[in-house]
Structure formats: structure tokens, C-alpha cells
Design a protein around this motif. Sequence first.
Motif, mmCIF file in Angstrom:
data_model
loop_
_atom_site.group_PDB
_atom_site.id
_atom_site.type_symbol
_atom_site.label_atom_id
_atom_site.label_comp_id
_atom_site.label_asym_id
_atom_site.label_seq_id
_atom_site.Cartn_x
_atom_site.Cartn_y
_atom_site.Cartn_z
ATOM 1 N N GLN A 138 -29.949 -14.781 19.563
ATOM 2 C CA GLN A 138 -28.582 -14.701 19.012
ATOM 3 C C GLN A 138 -27.759 -13.982 20.356
ATOM 4 N N ILE A 139 -27.014 -15.012 19.894
ATOM 5 C CA ILE A 139 -25.508 -15.370 21.471
ATOM 6 C C ILE A 139 -24.374 -15.368 20.281
ATOM 7 N N ASN A 140 -23.270 -14.349 20.932
ATOM 8 C CA ASN A 140 -22.120 -14.478 20.508
ATOM 9 C C ASN A 140 -21.386 -15.014 21.065
ATOM 10 N N VAL A 141 -20.534 -16.209 20.967
ATOM 11 C CA VAL A 141 -19.203 -16.796 21.101
ATOM 12 C C VAL A 141 -17.706 -16.424 20.697
ATOM 13 N N GLN A 142 -17.018 -15.942 21.662
ATOM 14 C CA GLN A 142 -15.183 -16.034 21.853
ATOM 15 C C GLN A 142 -14.464 -15.975 22.469
ATOM 16 N N GLN A 143 -13.172 -16.651 21.950
ATOM 17 C CA GLN A 143 -12.883 -17.527 22.524
ATOM 18 C C GLN A 143 -10.680 -17.013 21.861
ATOM 19 N N SER A 144 -10.316 -17.375 22.822
ATOM 20 C CA SER A 144 -8.660 -16.314 22.414
ATOM 21 C C SER A 144 -8.410 -17.339 21.894
ATOM 22 N N ALA A 145 -6.929 -16.604 20.815
ATOM 23 C CA ALA A 145 -6.502 -17.717 19.238
ATOM 24 C C ALA A 145 -6.216 -18.358 19.842
ATOM 25 N N ASP A 146 -5.294 -18.486 20.948
ATOM 26 C CA ASP A 146 -4.444 -20.096 21.083
ATOM 27 C C ASP A 146 -5.889 -21.522 21.718
ATOM 28 N N GLY A 147 -6.824 -20.870 22.091
ATOM 29 C CA GLY A 147 -7.925 -21.683 22.343
ATOM 30 C C GLY A 147 -7.671 -22.366 23.694
ATOM 31 N N LYS A 148 -6.691 -21.683 24.884
ATOM 32 C CA LYS A 148 -6.505 -21.836 26.126
ATOM 33 C C LYS A 148 -7.434 -21.690 26.995
ATOM 34 N N GLN A 149 -8.626 -20.760 26.434
ATOM 35 C CA GLN A 149 -9.616 -20.586 27.741
ATOM 36 C C GLN A 149 -10.794 -20.793 27.507
ATOM 37 N N ALA A 150 -11.538 -20.782 28.203
ATOM 38 C CA ALA A 150 -12.274 -21.027 27.771
ATOM 39 C C ALA A 150 -13.189 -21.288 27.062
ATOM 40 N N GLN A 151 -14.465 -20.776 26.080
ATOM 41 C CA GLN A 151 -15.760 -20.260 25.531
ATOM 42 C C GLN A 151 -16.632 -19.436 26.263
ATOM 43 N N GLU A 152 -16.511 -18.127 25.846
ATOM 44 C CA GLU A 152 -17.472 -17.270 26.323
ATOM 45 C C GLU A 152 -18.405 -16.760 25.620
ATOM 46 N N GLU A 153 -19.683 -16.870 26.426
ATOM 47 C CA GLU A 153 -21.090 -16.936 25.451
ATOM 48 C C GLU A 153 -21.891 -15.836 26.001
ATOM 49 N N ALA A 154 -22.393 -14.748 24.961
ATOM 50 C CA ALA A 154 -22.972 -13.759 25.483
ATOM 51 C C ALA A 154 -24.695 -13.850 24.829
ATOM 52 N N THR A 155 -25.489 -13.264 25.143
ATOM 53 C CA THR A 155 -26.449 -13.814 24.322
ATOM 54 C C THR A 155 -27.032 -12.017 24.469
#
Length: 391
Positions: free
Chosen positions: A192-209
Amino acid sequence: MNPNSLTKRMLVMAFVGLIAQSSLSLAANPAMEEAHYFDPDAYAERNKPSHPISEYRFRLNQTSLREGMPVTSAPLLWRESAQGSDEVMNNLLDVLSRMGIDIKSVKQFDQNKRQLTALGDGWKLKVYGDGSRAAFRNYRYMDEKEYAMAKLPPLKPEQLVEAGSRFITEVLGKHILLTEGEALVPFGVQYQINVQQSADGKQAQEEATVAAAVVFSRIFNDVDILGKGSKIAILYANDGTVFGFDFDWPVLYPAGVDQKVVSLNELKHRAIKVSSLEGHEVNVQLERFECGYYDAGQKKRGEAPMQPACFHFYSAQSKARAEDGESGFLTMAFVDAVPAGSEIIADENWDTALELLYGPEAVPERSRPGDSSVVRKKLGYRILPGKDSNI
């Protein structure tokens, strides 16, 4: 087993002969007729196993692509009725108690014809049908610990297999019974890998298992049992805590009748004949081809026995147009359970078997199990030997 109950368990289905197809002229898509489509070497080039678990599936695909079924005939298998949903629910509640779950926090029990559900404080336990299938989730644990789990390294596949095997033996053993000739095999690992990113999409996605699941299957006389049934999944948080499990695990025994299987070439003919493609698709690709027994799972178990089959996984692309007029391709994935027996036993819950026996027009006419539909009238009936038969 009680002899009186045995009669009720006898199969009331007919052996129906299947005439081998001599031509691929009705192939759903010509790409499947190309020599490289079912080629094991071409498959091997695209699919490199990354750990011992994927190595097992890789070898299964290679054997299936080179040989088809690993045996020339296989005994049909009965499925034993389980203890019943009420008894299995009570047993599993005791299991949860030993896992540290507060079973006194059960807020309600819901029951219908399909399942019995216990709703606790942040957790849920479901038992389906006769009790051969169950699922548990401790939602609260992951909700509260997810952020902390992201900071821990994920469990390695070999750790998951070792821990899962121990959990099955020590905790679920009463519900995961193996009869003579059977063995438990690790069949897959998922993370299970969670992905998050800033609402404006300017920052790179961060993934965490944060969690993983290890899946086990079974073999009978060295033949893999494939499909949704005969599977166990144990869910682990990164700290090694079990926060869920699923199992669909009927007790199996030979029906007293062996079913001969067809050649690899005929299996390919059948796979092409029942494929869901229409001929215009592009980038058609074989994803997997695995042969063994077919266990459709608790929801689709009927009166028919467990039979040999090959699972045909494939993908393709079809031209598509969006509402704004933009055109592109839609990627689709399919899986067909292709009967491998030289004489297919009609199974009202197995669409590809019905299609091969009676033609594609039979499948839409099949209604629910037990209905007096057109297909059921075509099946014909005779008794096949039960567990104690010498035939």
C-alpha cells in the motif's frame, strides 16, 4: 461424513463432449494468432521476477505456456460445506480476542442470506455463506498509525511470507485445513503506497509505503489452484502488526472421477475463441497464462465440481474519443478462465465453459444459480460418484 448428507452433495451435472475447434477463423483478434503471442520466451523478456514470490508465478507461467496443464488428467474435486456462518463467526471472534481486539466493543450484528457481519469499535468482521470465506479489517489501527507507518521501512517479501505462514498456522489454523496431497504456497505480495501532493500541483509528489499484503494459495497433487477461491491474504502494517485478513478456503477432496485435459494447442484455441476482444483493438498483449484448477470463490460455488482450467490474462487498446472531441486510446484489461478438460462439465456459474459448450448466446440467458433458465434446461442430469465411490 454422514452417508445421508453425501447423497445431497452428489453432483447433478452432465459430462458434455466438446468438439475441438480446427480453425482460428473465428478468432476475436488476429494479434492472438501471431506466433509470438503465446511464446514463453517473449513472455520471459517482458516479465523479470524481482523476488522469490514473483519467481513462483513466473515459473508457473513459463510451464503453462510451454506445456499447458502439468498433468494429462486430474481428479475432479468436491468442496466440503463449512461449519456455518454463526459458528465460524464465534470462532473468529475468539481469534480476534487473542489478537488484542476488544470483541466486547461489538455494536451490532447484521445478517442476510449472503453474509454475517460484526461491527466493532473501529473494526469489522464478515463471514460469508457457509463460513468458508471471511474478511477482517481493523480500520482504526491504520487510521491512527498511518503517519507513523510512513516513517518505517516496509517489510520485505521474505519477511511477509515468514510472518504470514506463522499467522496462518498459529492463529487461523482451525479455518485453513489442508487434506492429503495439498500444500500451502506463497502466491504474491502487494504494498500500500500513499501518494500526496500540494493542491496547486507545484511540488513533486511524495510517496510512502505504509502497509503490505501477502497472499497464499494452495496446490493439490502439485497442481496450482487458481481463481478467487483457495486464497488467504494477511495485511501487515510496516511495524509488523496484522490489521486485516481475508480467506476463501473450502475443504477439498477428490470426487472419484478423473478428467482428461486437452493439449496446449487446443487450450490456445479455446482461449482465443472466448476472448472478449472484437478484432479492431491494437497493442494486444498477453499478461499471464496460468494453468491449474479453477476455484471461482465462495460467491460462485454451485453444484459443479472444481475442474482444470487455464487463466488467460491479456490487455489491449481501443480508439476512444472524449466529450471535448479529443481522441486517444482506452487501455483495457481482461481475464478469462478457460476450461482445460477434454469433456467440460457444465457449470452454470462459469461463463466461458457455457460459451464453449453452447455458444455465446447461452451466456446472457443464464440467470441466477437455481433458476430454470435456458442453460439449465440444456445441461441434462445424471449422478456422478461421490466421495465414497470406487468408480
